[in-house]
Write an enzyme that holds these catalytic residues in place. Sequence first.
Site, PDB file in Angstrom:
ATOM      1  N   GLY A   1       0.798  -1.230   0.100  1.00 16.01           N
ATOM      2  CA  GLY A   1      -0.019   0.029  -0.087  1.00 16.01           C
ATOM      3  C   GLY A   1       0.580   1.261   0.181  1.00 16.01           C
ATOM      4  CG  LEU A   2      -0.781   5.215  -0.113  1.00 19.76           C
ATOM      5  CD1 LEU A   2      -1.704   6.300   0.482  1.00 19.76           C
ATOM      6  CD2 LEU A   2      -0.528   5.668  -1.390  1.00 19.76           C
TER       7      LEU A   2
ATOM      8  NE  ARG B   1     -13.038  10.364   8.130  1.00 22.80           N
ATOM      9  CZ  ARG B   1     -12.023   9.936   7.229  1.00 22.80           C
ATOM     10  NH1 ARG B   1     -11.275   8.946   7.778  1.00 22.80           N
ATOM     11  NH2 ARG B   1     -11.833  10.250   6.351  1.00 22.80           N
TER      12      ARG B   1
ATOM     13  CG  LEU C   1      -4.580   8.974   1.450  1.00 26.84           C
ATOM     14  CD1 LEU C   1      -5.202   9.648   0.149  1.00 26.84           C
ATOM     15  CD2 LEU C   1      -4.495   7.445   1.063  1.00 26.84           C
TER      16      LEU C   1
ATOM     17  CB  SER D   1     -15.382  10.609  -0.002  1.00 26.32           C
ATOM     18  OG  SER D   1     -14.532  11.578   0.143  1.00 26.32           O
TER      19      SER D   1
ATOM     20  CD  GLU E   1      -5.677   1.061   8.562  1.00 28.07           C
ATOM     21  OE1 GLU E   1      -5.673   0.828   7.335  1.00 28.07           O
ATOM     22  OE2 GLU E   1      -7.006   0.642   9.301  1.00 28.07           O
TER      23      GLU E   1
ATOM     24  CG  HIS F   1     -15.800   7.143   7.306  1.00 27.46           C
ATOM     25  ND1 HIS F   1     -16.723   7.825   6.814  1.00 27.46           N
ATOM     26  CD2 HIS F   1     -14.814   7.593   6.974  1.00 27.46           C
ATOM     27  CE1 HIS F   1     -16.444   8.778   6.067  1.00 27.46           C
ATOM     28  NE2 HIS F   1     -15.025   8.623   5.921  1.00 27.46           N
TER      29      HIS F   1
ATOM     30  CG  HIS G   1     -12.970   4.292   7.217  1.00 30.21           C
ATOM     31  ND1 HIS G   1     -13.013   3.621   6.171  1.00 30.21           N
ATOM     32  CD2 HIS G   1     -12.145   5.197   7.298  1.00 30.21           C
ATOM     33  CE1 HIS G   1     -12.440   4.554   5.346  1.00 30.21           C
ATOM     34  NE2 HIS G   1     -11.970   5.465   5.906  1.00 30.21           N
TER      35      HIS G   1
END
Lengths: 248, 648
Positions: free
Chosen positions: B43-44, B338, B449, B285, B433, B267, B409
């Site tokens: 992932g990122l 959130r 992100l 989103s 994460e 979320h 989420h």
Amino acid sequence: MNINLTLKIWRQANQDAPGKFVDYPVENISTEASFLEMMDILNEELVAKGEEPVAFDHDCREGICGMCSLFINGRPHGPDDSITTCQLHMRKFKDGETIVIEPWRAKPFPVIKDLMVDRTAFDEIIQAGGYVNINTGGVPDANAIPIRKENADLAMDAASCIGCGACVAACKNASAMLFVSAKVSQFTLLPQGKVEAHERVENMVAKMDELGFGNCTNTYACEAECPKDISITNIARMNREFLCAKVS
Amino acid sequence: MTKLDSKIPKGPLAEKWTNYKAKQNLVNPANKRKVDVIVVGTGLAGGAAAASLGELGFNVKVFCIQDSPRRAHSIAAQGGINAAKNYPNDGDSVYRLFYDTVKGGDYRAREANVYRLAEVSNNIIDQCVAQGVPFAREYGGLLDNRSFGGALVSRTFYARGQTGQQLLLGAYSALSKEVNKGSVEMYTRREMMDVVLVDGRARGIIVRNLVTGELERHGAHAVVLATGGYGNVFFLSTNAMTSNGSAAWKAYKKGAYFGNPCFVQIHPTCIPVHGDYQSKLTLMSESLRNDGRIWVPKKKEDAERIQAGTLKPTEIAEEDRDYYLERRYPAFGNLVPRDVASRAAKERCDEGHGVGSTGLAVYLDFKDAIERLGKHVIEARYGNLFQMYEKIVDENPYETPMMIYPAIHYSMGGIWVDYELQTTIPGLFAGGEANFSDHGANRLGASALMQGLSDGYFVLPYTLQNYLADQINVPHFETDGEAFDAVENEVQGTIDKLFAVNGKQTVDSFHKRLGLIMWDHVGMARNKEGLEKAIKDIITLRKEFWTDVKVPGEKTGMNVELEKALRLADYLELGELMARDALDRNESCGGHFREEYRTEEGEAMRDDENFTYVSAWEYMGEDTPAKLHKEPLIYENIEVKQRNYKTA
């Protein structure tokens, strides 16, 4: 509403084993369920009976990872437009219908098991040049080079490709031109990608040919089946880039 | 016993990272070739770390669970990425981003880590633009920004509703470049089964080849876990189907402490649950809250008629709508963080004002925005999200308000790491994460992100070198030693044991039951009694799983049910630790809401005197409860106060 269906599913133990269609009845499926949830229900029933569940690729189940890949009733991602299989819902089917489910069929995408295929070929094409050759750090400020909004938007249109392979599965030639051209276009439209544009298009096209993907004969099937509506204009742009690269 | 050392560099906050880099150990270019690094996850965080480490000259092996690194679940992030560029000239700064993130996390994150995150946020945007990430732009050709929850400035960069996709494809392209160069070796369709320790240091991993079913051994001088979060412990979440907590859990059982396991994010804007066959929840989103207004019917009678299907939302007059977020939180309105938005939705639904056939939904309405800006503007901003909604729900959100409800989420909790992102096992690092580090008790939108890429591009490539500097004379690792034998046997033992059960119930049926326990008692609202019940129920369920689960098929070859069973076996332990952590934390903070601890107005009530710490849990063995270590959180630069989103 709930419906009953017959599923005609391609079963194949592994890459070398012969495959065949097997019929499975499924009952009482809610039309609010997604197609893959319907497949889950079938698999739960198979497991409970001690049978092997049907293998299929899927992951995010929201239409963005590009992992799901079923050929349903003769169409990649099934009977709806601009979606992936995981976004397909059972309300698109009628009670009593027989649904034929196959894997992507293309030589460069060999079957791994049942409905699962190997799309490593797409990674190899990207590795041949689908990037800007810069390292981490030492780059200019993000606003140093203004980019026309129109170009940025077109680049984004091309960049939204999810690499699912529906274009290849839809094409009678198993051509990967839409996939390759989407990446080539994204970088052609942006100043950051211009520097090595020629090498990029030449290397990516050469890799695509080497891996056994066919040529484009302008049937537009790829565009019609692309879940992200990638335009065939990208293929024209890539062809132009390719010619420029060859004559320069 | 290891003492928790967060290794925060000395000196003023703003100079810590600069000082660290100035004084850290480095590995010279010729020696980098002698050193192997394993990265698990693409992932990122994992993708960016593997690419950057490859560029530096290390030998990198990178592993992903999907068929391609491009499919990691970072791809599904929609709204955007934060950075303190202050391009809109609206008063943003590194300090303000840092401040908002600590405050948003309800003062349960480490100051120094968060400040570094804010500091490198600007480099991330530069890096991504240079890679050819097509961010949204203004007509003048410069980058556009929008705003996200918990902020009073517009600092979120975005690529339509597909920002995660574009950033991940950027990292994937950098990774592909390194694969082509030969510095990174890519292993797809592999799942990490366990980490291998030699003389107390992480020296390799055992992976399962998901196609052949074979166990493989890989050795290296250091191992980076970037394996994402564990939200799927709830069965229903916005995570992808293969997202799992097993790599982190295995690291925990080998000695890495687990940080704040009870901090999970719910979320507020997901498509509501619709049936018991449902496999996952789809996120809408947070960016939609820029233009959408959240409401429920003021009158219970109206809500009841809507639930029965005899009244439409468009028929409810303006004065009969309760825009409860705007009412309760005038300063931030629909853009509260959130956790606050999620709880407020639950509160309204619990009071009987919920909509949809189940009464477990609220409206997200674009009527005013469409009137103000025109449909084309809304379409340009959120077109793909509206389309996604329509495909799932079969309703047109341009004409009737969307229905949304909170869903699991993101996990703020994760493997405990120090400032260098190193776990309590030397040589084992965790990024993205998978670690607990930057978001405290609640993550702000567009910060995942940022953290993933910060860890991957700009933190791990530095801090790993500090560890590897004295490892250059350690030869490449052979994997036929005792240590690898032992761990592989352990893994094989677990697989054999699962097949040997040969019970009657499917893996998913157990997972759904675990999910319900978690959602009911370790979800949006928790209390002592419920948590104690959850612990008891999970232990009972775990016993039942190990005596009655059915895993069909063979050990060799592809076996999806076996994969799921292995992951669930870990969730059945992790869920218990989450409940124990929630039970220990006798306060409400961020996503952790204990019903016993709330203000008169119903807001979360922290107990700073007793709980300003990170819980770091140590595994003590199969039948012994985990041991709690506390890392005190010291705030030197921020005044800790009750979060207030009512006034600016």
